[in-house]
Write a protein that holds these residues in place. Structure first.
Motif, PDB file in Angstrom:
ATOM      1  N   HIS A   1       0.859  -1.191   0.000  1.00 22.75           N
ATOM      2  CA  HIS A   1       0.000   0.000   0.000  1.00 22.75           C
ATOM      3  C   HIS A   1       0.888   1.231   0.000  1.00 22.75           C
ATOM      4  O   HIS A   1       1.826   1.334   0.802  1.00 22.75           O
ATOM      5  N   VAL A   2       0.617   2.160  -0.899  1.00 20.59           N
ATOM      6  CA  VAL A   2       1.339   3.428  -0.945  1.00 20.59           C
ATOM      7  C   VAL A   2       0.337   4.530  -0.630  1.00 20.59           C
ATOM      8  O   VAL A   2      -0.663   4.698  -1.329  1.00 20.59           O
ATOM      9  N   GLY A   3       0.603   5.269   0.427  1.00 22.76           N
ATOM     10  CA  GLY A   3      -0.303   6.337   0.822  1.00 22.76           C
ATOM     11  C   GLY A   3      -0.551   6.335   2.317  1.00 22.76           C
ATOM     12  O   GLY A   3       0.051   5.552   3.066  1.00 22.76           O
ATOM     13  N   PRO A   4      -1.440   7.202   2.781  1.00 16.70           N
ATOM     14  CA  PRO A   4      -1.726   7.295   4.218  1.00 16.70           C
ATOM     15  C   PRO A   4      -2.306   5.996   4.766  1.00 16.70           C
ATOM     16  O   PRO A   4      -2.997   5.254   4.049  1.00 16.70           O
ATOM     17  N   PHE A   5      -2.065   5.751   6.041  1.00 18.50           N
ATOM     18  CA  PHE A   5      -2.610   4.560   6.675  1.00 18.50           C
ATOM     19  C   PHE A   5      -4.129   4.531   6.590  1.00 18.50           C
ATOM     20  O   PHE A   5      -4.741   3.470   6.417  1.00 18.50           O
ATOM     21  N   ASP A   6      -4.762   5.685   6.698  1.00 15.65           N
ATOM     22  CA  ASP A   6      -6.223   5.735   6.679  1.00 15.65           C
ATOM     23  C   ASP A   6      -6.814   5.382   5.323  1.00 15.65           C
ATOM     24  O   ASP A   6      -8.034   5.213   5.203  1.00 15.65           O
ATOM     25  N   ASP A   7      -5.968   5.267   4.294  1.00 11.13           N
ATOM     26  CA  ASP A   7      -6.448   4.888   2.961  1.00 11.13           C
ATOM     27  C   ASP A   7      -6.292   3.398   2.684  1.00 11.13           C
ATOM     28  O   ASP A   7      -6.496   2.946   1.557  1.00 11.13           O
ATOM     29  N   GLU A   8      -5.941   2.619   3.704  1.00 15.27           N
ATOM     30  CA  GLU A   8      -5.744   1.181   3.510  1.00 15.27           C
ATOM     31  C   GLU A   8      -7.063   0.438   3.306  1.00 15.27           C
ATOM     32  O   GLU A   8      -7.079  -0.657   2.743  1.00 15.27           O
ATOM     33  N   GLY A   9      -8.170   0.988   3.786  1.00 15.34           N
ATOM     34  CA  GLY A   9      -9.445   0.281   3.790  1.00 15.34           C
ATOM     35  C   GLY A   9      -9.821  -0.373   2.473  1.00 15.34           C
ATOM     36  O   GLY A   9     -10.131  -1.572   2.441  1.00 15.34           O
TER      37      GLY A   9
ATOM     38  N   THR B   1       8.315  10.994   6.267  1.00 16.28           N
ATOM     39  CA  THR B   1       7.785  10.690   4.944  1.00 16.28           C
ATOM     40  C   THR B   1       6.444  11.365   4.733  1.00 16.28           C
ATOM     41  O   THR B   1       5.570  11.310   5.608  1.00 16.28           O
ATOM     42  N   ASP B   2       6.285  11.991   3.573  1.00 18.10           N
ATOM     43  CA  ASP B   2       4.991  12.537   3.181  1.00 18.10           C
ATOM     44  C   ASP B   2       3.970  11.396   3.229  1.00 18.10           C
ATOM     45  O   ASP B   2       4.205  10.329   2.656  1.00 18.10           O
ATOM     46  N   PRO B   3       2.824  11.581   3.909  1.00 14.38           N
ATOM     47  CA  PRO B   3       1.839  10.485   3.989  1.00 14.38           C
ATOM     48  C   PRO B   3       1.471   9.902   2.627  1.00 14.38           C
ATOM     49  O   PRO B   3       1.219   8.695   2.524  1.00 14.38           O
ATOM     50  N   ALA B   4       1.463  10.715   1.589  1.00 14.21           N
ATOM     51  CA  ALA B   4       1.111  10.209   0.263  1.00 14.21           C
ATOM     52  C   ALA B   4       2.146   9.242  -0.285  1.00 14.21           C
ATOM     53  O   ALA B   4       1.866   8.478  -1.215  1.00 14.21           O
ATOM     54  N   LYS B   5       3.353   9.247   0.296  1.00 10.60           N
ATOM     55  CA  LYS B   5       4.440   8.389  -0.200  1.00 10.60           C
ATOM     56  C   LYS B   5       4.793   7.260   0.767  1.00 10.60           C
ATOM     57  O   LYS B   5       5.739   6.512   0.521  1.00 10.60           O
ATOM     58  N   GLN B   6       4.035   7.135   1.842  1.00 10.69           N
ATOM     59  CA  GLN B   6       4.313   6.063   2.802  1.00 10.69           C
ATOM     60  C   GLN B   6       4.111   4.693   2.150  1.00 10.69           C
ATOM     61  O   GLN B   6       3.126   4.472   1.457  1.00 10.69           O
ATOM     62  N   ARG B   7       5.039   3.770   2.432  1.00 11.97           N
ATOM     63  CA  ARG B   7       4.991   2.435   1.849  1.00 11.97           C
ATOM     64  C   ARG B   7       4.789   1.417   2.975  1.00 11.97           C
ATOM     65  O   ARG B   7       5.606   1.329   3.888  1.00 11.97           O
ATOM     66  N   THR B   8       3.708   0.656   2.876  1.00 12.78           N
ATOM     67  CA  THR B   8       3.346  -0.302   3.918  1.00 12.78           C
ATOM     68  C   THR B   8       2.999  -1.639   3.285  1.00 12.78           C
ATOM     69  O   THR B   8       2.124  -1.707   2.411  1.00 12.78           O
ATOM     70  N   ILE B   9       3.677  -2.702   3.706  1.00 16.14           N
ATOM     71  CA  ILE B   9       3.293  -4.045   3.280  1.00 16.14           C
ATOM     72  C   ILE B   9       2.081  -4.473   4.101  1.00 16.14           C
ATOM     73  O   ILE B   9       2.081  -4.369   5.328  1.00 16.14           O
ATOM     74  N   LEU B  10       1.048  -4.956   3.432  1.00 12.37           N
ATOM     75  CA  LEU B  10      -0.138  -5.491   4.071  1.00 12.37           C
ATOM     76  C   LEU B  10      -0.133  -7.009   3.844  1.00 12.37           C
ATOM     77  O   LEU B  10      -0.173  -7.468   2.708  1.00 12.37           O
TER      78      LEU B  10
END
Length: 201
Positions: free
Chosen positions: A146-154, A187-196
């Motif tokens: 997922h690339v972007g803010p945590f709140d956009d993971e939904g 990191t800019d929230p729009a560029k955050q990288r999170t493995i789900l």
């Protein structure tokens, strides 16, 4: 000659691509772990993070002194709730449970962690005595980036749980796992990288 510093992220479990849901097998790993409950945007979450990192760096420096240096790995988290729609649909953070994790190299064990905790004690971080060494065996998993803010993971999680897993004949068998490849403080929230990641069966 000084031995090369090991990057624990140089591993298949830390590879993911945006828009791709990949199946992989994750072997047993050991982590520094601390538990919590509720909204991660709270002091309680920050205190848990602040308990983990001093122990992680004490472990790293002791390992380096013994001849094996490594990069402290990224923060990870296990997340769950009685109703998993609290993640995928409602994003009701108040009911979330979580365990924060930092990967421990396989050449370090319980005695090393206990020594690192005692080395950290004079700094007196809150919840130090709640930090433990935990083995986690996830086995077969499906993960994506997922690339972007945590709140956009939904939407990504809904796609994973309601389309990808049923379409492949899988069902969830373990707790939702996130790997935070980006430092949210820098990191800019729009560029955050999170493995789900979702363990499946």
């Amino acid at each position: 000659m000084t031995a090369a510093k090991v990057d624990l992220k140089d591993d298949d479990a830390y590879r993911a691509h945006r828009g791709e849901f990949r199946t992989l097998t994750v072997p047993e790993r050991s982590y520094l772990a601390v538990d919590g409950h509720g909204d991660p945007n709270t002091d309680a979450f920050a205190v848990a993070v602040q308990a983990l990192y001093p122990v992680a760096y004490a472990l790293k420096f002791a390992s380096k002194a013994a001849g094996r240096d490594y990069v402290v790995p990224p923060l990870e988290g296990l997340w769950w709730a009685q109703d998993m729609d609290a993640f995928t649909r409602r994003r009701d953070k108040a009911v979330w449970d979580w365990t924060l994790l930092l990967l421990v190299p396989d050449w370090l064990g319980a005695d090393d962690v206990a020594a690192a905790v005692e080395h950290t004690r004079p700094k007196a971080p809150e919840r130090l005595d709640d930090v433990r060494l935990e083995a986690l065996t996830e086995g077969l998993c499906v993960q994506t980036l997922h690339v972007g803010p945590f709140d956009d993971e939904g939407p990504v999680l809904r796609e994973l749980h309601h389309e990808v897993l049923p379409g492949a004949g899988f069902s969830p068998t373990g707790r939702h796992h996130e790997v935070y490849l980006s430092d949210p403080r820098r990191t800019d929230p729009a560029k955050q990288r999170t493995i789900l990641r979702q363990p499946v069966g």
